[in-house]
Design an enzyme around this catalytic site. Structure first.
Site, short mmCIF file in Angstrom:
data_model
loop_
_atom_site.label_atom_id
_atom_site.label_comp_id
_atom_site.label_asym_id
_atom_site.label_seq_id
_atom_site.Cartn_x
_atom_site.Cartn_y
_atom_site.Cartn_z
N CYS A 115 0.86 -1.18 0.00
CA CYS A 115 0.00 0.00 0.00
C CYS A 115 0.89 1.22 0.00
CB CYS A 115 -0.93 0.00 1.21
SG CYS A 115 -2.05 1.43 1.27
N GLU A 165 -3.09 0.78 -6.52
CA GLU A 165 -2.03 -0.19 -6.77
C GLU A 165 -1.66 -0.16 -8.24
OE1 GLU A 165 0.72 -1.55 -5.96
OE2 GLU A 165 -0.29 -2.23 -4.13
#
Length: 261
Positions: free
Chosen positions: A2, A111
């Site tokens: 993340c 992402e």
């Protein structure tokens, strides 16, 4: 993994979702990046009226974890994530896993998918495609986090935090092999209880989210630049290449604690 996320919920929504004492007004944030202040929620010291449970406290922390034993942050790597599988054993995170577990409210995360040879890339070195990954039904979620208050030699203090990650579920795996640990509302109290709950007591919470929790939306590379902060970052685009049905697992490099993208 993340490395960027967003929090676009209203203070009222966060207050109701996380049952915090109070929360100040703040703008919607579409591109939260490492070293910036992030909102975290911890168990408070006093009990809620009519309850034996502690009141939760919302606060800001620097996204970039600094263990208490670090002497000079300039000589220490930027720790934005902690691997859930090893955090309880690592020197950097061991104390926080036992004493300072927190929740990190989010509306979703970003992402990047790098196509491999079978997708027209060169060993994963092709142009990365950004994805905005959010709950299918909207709303807020809470990532598992760790915090530490770092004290400098002159006595000043900085609250710092990291987000725990785990292996990706089947829905996220075609994009990336890691994802944030999501704590369900019914488990908030157990995760935050550092007085009676040890790391082994919450190990079962550090698992991949259910495959149907998230949807992934291809977005432009505007999110790559920290100075871009508007809602247009989440506008859908046609992906550069279709996602594969399944990707081969990527072996970790070292501890994997320092990966950004």
């Amino acid at each position: 993994m993340c490395g960027r996320y967003a929090l676009t919920a209203t203070p009222k929504d966060i207050f109701e979702f996380l049952s915090v004492i109070s929360i100040d007004d703040f703008p919607k944030r579409y591109n939260i990046a490492p070293t910036q202040p992030i909102l975290i929620v911890a168990a408070g010291e006093r009990q809620a009226p009519g309850s034996n449970l502690p009141v939760r406290q919302a606060m800001l922390a620097r996204w970039g974890f600094l263990p208490g034993w670090v002497k000079d942050p300039r000589d220490f790597p930027l720790l934005i994530n902690a691997r859930a599988e090893t955090a309880a054993e690592k020197a950097s995170f061991r104390a926080a896993m036992r004493h300072r577990r927190v929740l990190v409210p989010a509306s979703g995360f970003y992402e990047w998918h790098r196509p491999g040879k079978e997708e027209g890339g060169k060993d994963g070195a092709g142009k990365a495609q950004a994805y905005w990954i959010r709950p299918k039904h909207g709303g807020i979620l809470a990532f598992a986090g760790l915090m530490e208050t770092w004290s400098s030699a002159d006595g000043s203090e900085v609250d710092t935090a990291a987000i725990l990650t785990t292996r990706a579920n089947d829905a996220i795996a075609p994009i990336h092999d890691r994802m944030p640990v999501v704590i369900a509302p019914e488990d908030f109290e157990r995760w935050l209880d550092c007085k009676t709950g040890e790391p082994r007591d919450v190990a079962d919470l550090m698992r991949p989210a259910e495959p149907d929790l998230f949807e992934a939306i291809a977005v432009s590379d505007l999110v790559n630049k920290v100075s871009n902060m508007g809602p247009d970052l989440q506008a859908p685009v046609t992906p550069l290449v279709p996602l594969p049905a399944k990707r081969k697992p990527v072996p970790p490099k070292g501890s994997g604690q320092l990966s950004l993208f």
